[in-house]
Write a protein that holds these residues in place. Structure first.
Motif, PDB file in Angstrom:
ATOM      1  N   GLU A   7       0.855  -0.994  -0.158  1.00 44.83           N
ATOM      2  CA  GLU A   7      -0.140   0.107  -0.054  1.00 44.83           C
ATOM      3  C   GLU A   7       0.847   1.160  -0.038  1.00 44.83           C
ATOM      4  O   GLU A   7       1.698   1.281   0.779  1.00 44.83           O
ATOM      5  CB  GLU A   7      -0.994  -0.059   1.238  1.00 44.83           C
ATOM      6  CG  GLU A   7      -1.962  -1.007   1.076  1.00 44.83           C
ATOM      7  CD  GLU A   7      -3.041  -0.740   2.389  1.00 44.83           C
ATOM      8  OE1 GLU A   7      -3.042   0.106   3.079  1.00 44.83           O
ATOM      9  OE2 GLU A   7      -3.857  -1.647   2.454  1.00 44.83           O
ATOM     10  N   LYS A   8       0.738   2.051  -1.067  1.00 46.15           N
ATOM     11  CA  LYS A   8       1.657   3.059  -1.277  1.00 46.15           C
ATOM     12  C   LYS A   8       0.791   4.460  -1.248  1.00 46.15           C
ATOM     13  O   LYS A   8      -0.074   4.391  -1.947  1.00 46.15           O
ATOM     14  CB  LYS A   8       2.642   2.966  -2.440  1.00 46.15           C
ATOM     15  CG  LYS A   8       3.698   4.024  -2.842  1.00 46.15           C
ATOM     16  CD  LYS A   8       4.547   3.552  -3.825  1.00 46.15           C
ATOM     17  CE  LYS A   8       5.522   4.383  -4.115  1.00 46.15           C
ATOM     18  NZ  LYS A   8       5.286   5.445  -4.988  1.00 46.15           N
ATOM     19  N   THR A   9       1.314   5.399  -0.668  1.00 42.71           N
ATOM     20  CA  THR A   9       0.761   6.802  -0.676  1.00 42.71           C
ATOM     21  C   THR A   9       1.765   7.853  -0.909  1.00 42.71           C
ATOM     22  O   THR A   9       2.520   7.990  -0.262  1.00 42.71           O
ATOM     23  CB  THR A   9      -0.090   7.283   0.551  1.00 42.71           C
ATOM     24  OG1 THR A   9      -0.812   6.045   1.234  1.00 42.71           O
ATOM     25  CG2 THR A   9      -0.824   8.217   0.483  1.00 42.71           C
ATOM     26  N   ASP A  10       1.748   8.489  -2.178  1.00 37.36           N
ATOM     27  CA  ASP A  10       2.338   9.385  -2.626  1.00 37.36           C
ATOM     28  C   ASP A  10       2.032  10.763  -2.174  1.00 37.36           C
ATOM     29  O   ASP A  10       0.862  10.985  -1.350  1.00 37.36           O
ATOM     30  CB  ASP A  10       2.615   9.374  -4.324  1.00 37.36           C
ATOM     31  CG  ASP A  10       3.481   8.383  -4.652  1.00 37.36           C
ATOM     32  OD1 ASP A  10       4.489   8.006  -4.233  1.00 37.36           O
ATOM     33  OD2 ASP A  10       2.998   7.634  -5.862  1.00 37.36           O
ATOM     34  N   LEU A  11       2.753  11.851  -2.462  1.00 40.80           N
ATOM     35  CA  LEU A  11       2.578  13.197  -2.376  1.00 40.80           C
ATOM     36  C   LEU A  11       1.150  13.699  -2.249  1.00 40.80           C
ATOM     37  O   LEU A  11       0.650  14.666  -1.471  1.00 40.80           O
ATOM     38  CB  LEU A  11       3.623  14.121  -2.683  1.00 40.80           C
ATOM     39  CG  LEU A  11       4.955  13.978  -2.297  1.00 40.80           C
ATOM     40  CD1 LEU A  11       5.960  14.831  -2.759  1.00 40.80           C
ATOM     41  CD2 LEU A  11       5.258  14.123  -0.804  1.00 40.80           C
ATOM     42  N   ASP A  12       0.590  13.165  -3.388  1.00 40.66           N
ATOM     43  CA  ASP A  12      -0.714  13.715  -3.811  1.00 40.66           C
ATOM     44  C   ASP A  12      -1.954  13.051  -2.862  1.00 40.66           C
ATOM     45  O   ASP A  12      -3.055  13.442  -2.817  1.00 40.66           O
ATOM     46  CB  ASP A  12      -1.310  13.254  -5.211  1.00 40.66           C
ATOM     47  CG  ASP A  12      -1.166  11.792  -5.178  1.00 40.66           C
ATOM     48  OD1 ASP A  12      -1.081  10.928  -4.497  1.00 40.66           O
ATOM     49  OD2 ASP A  12      -1.271  11.340  -6.505  1.00 40.66           O
ATOM     50  N   GLY A  13      -1.573  12.104  -2.040  1.00 36.57           N
ATOM     51  CA  GLY A  13      -2.463  11.699  -0.686  1.00 36.57           C
ATOM     52  C   GLY A  13      -3.167  10.477  -1.300  1.00 36.57           C
ATOM     53  O   GLY A  13      -3.895  10.015  -0.666  1.00 36.57           O
ATOM     54  N   VAL A  14      -3.079   9.956  -2.248  1.00 39.34           N
ATOM     55  CA  VAL A  14      -3.770   8.762  -3.039  1.00 39.34           C
ATOM     56  C   VAL A  14      -3.069   7.417  -2.699  1.00 39.34           C
ATOM     57  O   VAL A  14      -1.749   7.432  -2.880  1.00 39.34           O
ATOM     58  CB  VAL A  14      -3.958   8.991  -4.618  1.00 39.34           C
ATOM     59  CG1 VAL A  14      -4.666   7.806  -5.294  1.00 39.34           C
ATOM     60  CG2 VAL A  14      -4.826  10.223  -4.813  1.00 39.34           C
ATOM     61  N   THR A  15      -3.820   6.492  -2.206  1.00 35.01           N
ATOM     62  CA  THR A  15      -3.133   5.364  -1.936  1.00 35.01           C
ATOM     63  C   THR A  15      -3.480   4.370  -2.699  1.00 35.01           C
ATOM     64  O   THR A  15      -4.781   4.260  -3.217  1.00 35.01           O
ATOM     65  CB  THR A  15      -3.673   4.744  -0.443  1.00 35.01           C
ATOM     66  OG1 THR A  15      -3.411   5.611   0.653  1.00 35.01           O
ATOM     67  CG2 THR A  15      -3.265   3.483   0.002  1.00 35.01           C
ATOM     68  N   VAL A  16      -2.394   3.588  -3.428  1.00 37.56           N
ATOM     69  CA  VAL A  16      -2.639   2.553  -4.425  1.00 37.56           C
ATOM     70  C   VAL A  16      -2.211   1.260  -3.755  1.00 37.56           C
ATOM     71  O   VAL A  16      -1.181   1.155  -3.190  1.00 37.56           O
ATOM     72  CB  VAL A  16      -1.639   3.001  -5.566  1.00 37.56           C
ATOM     73  CG1 VAL A  16      -1.665   1.930  -6.588  1.00 37.56           C
ATOM     74  CG2 VAL A  16      -1.906   4.250  -6.232  1.00 37.56           C
ATOM     75  N   SER A  17      -2.945   0.168  -3.986  1.00 37.79           N
ATOM     76  CA  SER A  17      -3.009  -1.062  -3.256  1.00 37.79           C
ATOM     77  C   SER A  17      -2.429  -2.116  -4.484  1.00 37.79           C
ATOM     78  O   SER A  17      -2.750  -2.023  -5.619  1.00 37.79           O
ATOM     79  CB  SER A  17      -4.214  -1.581  -2.728  1.00 37.79           C
ATOM     80  OG  SER A  17      -4.659  -0.553  -1.699  1.00 37.79           O
ATOM     81  N   GLY A  18      -1.473  -2.785  -3.858  1.00 38.76           N
ATOM     82  CA  GLY A  18      -0.908  -4.007  -4.847  1.00 38.76           C
ATOM     83  C   GLY A  18       0.250  -3.766  -5.499  1.00 38.76           C
ATOM     84  O   GLY A  18       0.468  -2.435  -6.001  1.00 38.76           O
ATOM     85  N   LEU A  19       1.141  -4.665  -5.547  1.00 35.32           N
ATOM     86  CA  LEU A  19       2.350  -4.314  -6.207  1.00 35.32           C
ATOM     87  C   LEU A  19       2.237  -4.073  -7.550  1.00 35.32           C
ATOM     88  O   LEU A  19       2.691  -3.072  -8.458  1.00 35.32           O
ATOM     89  CB  LEU A  19       3.310  -5.527  -6.039  1.00 35.32           C
ATOM     90  CG  LEU A  19       4.630  -5.491  -6.644  1.00 35.32           C
ATOM     91  CD1 LEU A  19       5.424  -4.317  -5.826  1.00 35.32           C
ATOM     92  CD2 LEU A  19       5.592  -6.811  -6.155  1.00 35.32           C
ATOM     93  N   ALA A  20       1.489  -4.770  -8.330  1.00 34.36           N
ATOM     94  CA  ALA A  20       1.193  -4.709  -9.785  1.00 34.36           C
ATOM     95  C   ALA A  20       0.602  -3.136 -10.262  1.00 34.36           C
ATOM     96  O   ALA A  20       1.038  -2.526 -11.216  1.00 34.36           O
ATOM     97  CB  ALA A  20       0.080  -5.664 -10.422  1.00 34.36           C
TER      98      ALA A  20
END
Length: 117
Positions: free
Chosen positions: A35-48
């Motif tokens: 689970e990765k959250t960049d500076l834009d605050g959007v969390t993206v789930s899953g490695l792919a």
């Protein structure tokens, strides 16, 4: 995970990024359930999906002035990596920022990563 083990993994990750191989770093050091959250605050789930988003970002970088690792700290299963970035992006113009990646580790890989600047 032992502090020394995380420090060693981070050295490998930074080395791959410095060699211009960020996707190799992703393949080696990131957990499938990332689970990765960049500076834009959007969390993206899953490695792919994170891999896809990263590739899209990289494909739109038109010039790089600085992409430098400035420091690392490990406390328990959490690491903090400081990056200094100065590059041009096709959609966003110039990006000039010092950011901190806050990373939580599980099973020898980064399972959660958040960026702050």
């Amino acid at each position: 995970m032992a502090t020394a083990t995380i420090e060693q993994a981070l050295n490998g990750l930074v080395d791959l990024v410095n060699q211009g191989k960020p996707t190799d770093a992703f393949d080696t050091y990131y957990h499938p359930n990332l689970e990765k959250t960049d500076l834009d605050g959007v969390t993206v789930s899953g490695l792919a999906e994170n891999y896809r988003v990263g590739e899209e970002l990289l494909s739109k970088i038109t010039a790089v002035r600085t992409f430098a690792h400035r420091g690392t700290l490990v406390v328990g299963n959490r690491s903090f990596v400081v990056w200094e970035l100065d590059f041009d992006h096709a959609d966003n113009g110039r990006v000039n920022v010092t950011e901190v990646a806050i990373q939580d580790w599980q099973d020898g890989k980064i399972i959660r990563e958040r960026y702050i600047a």
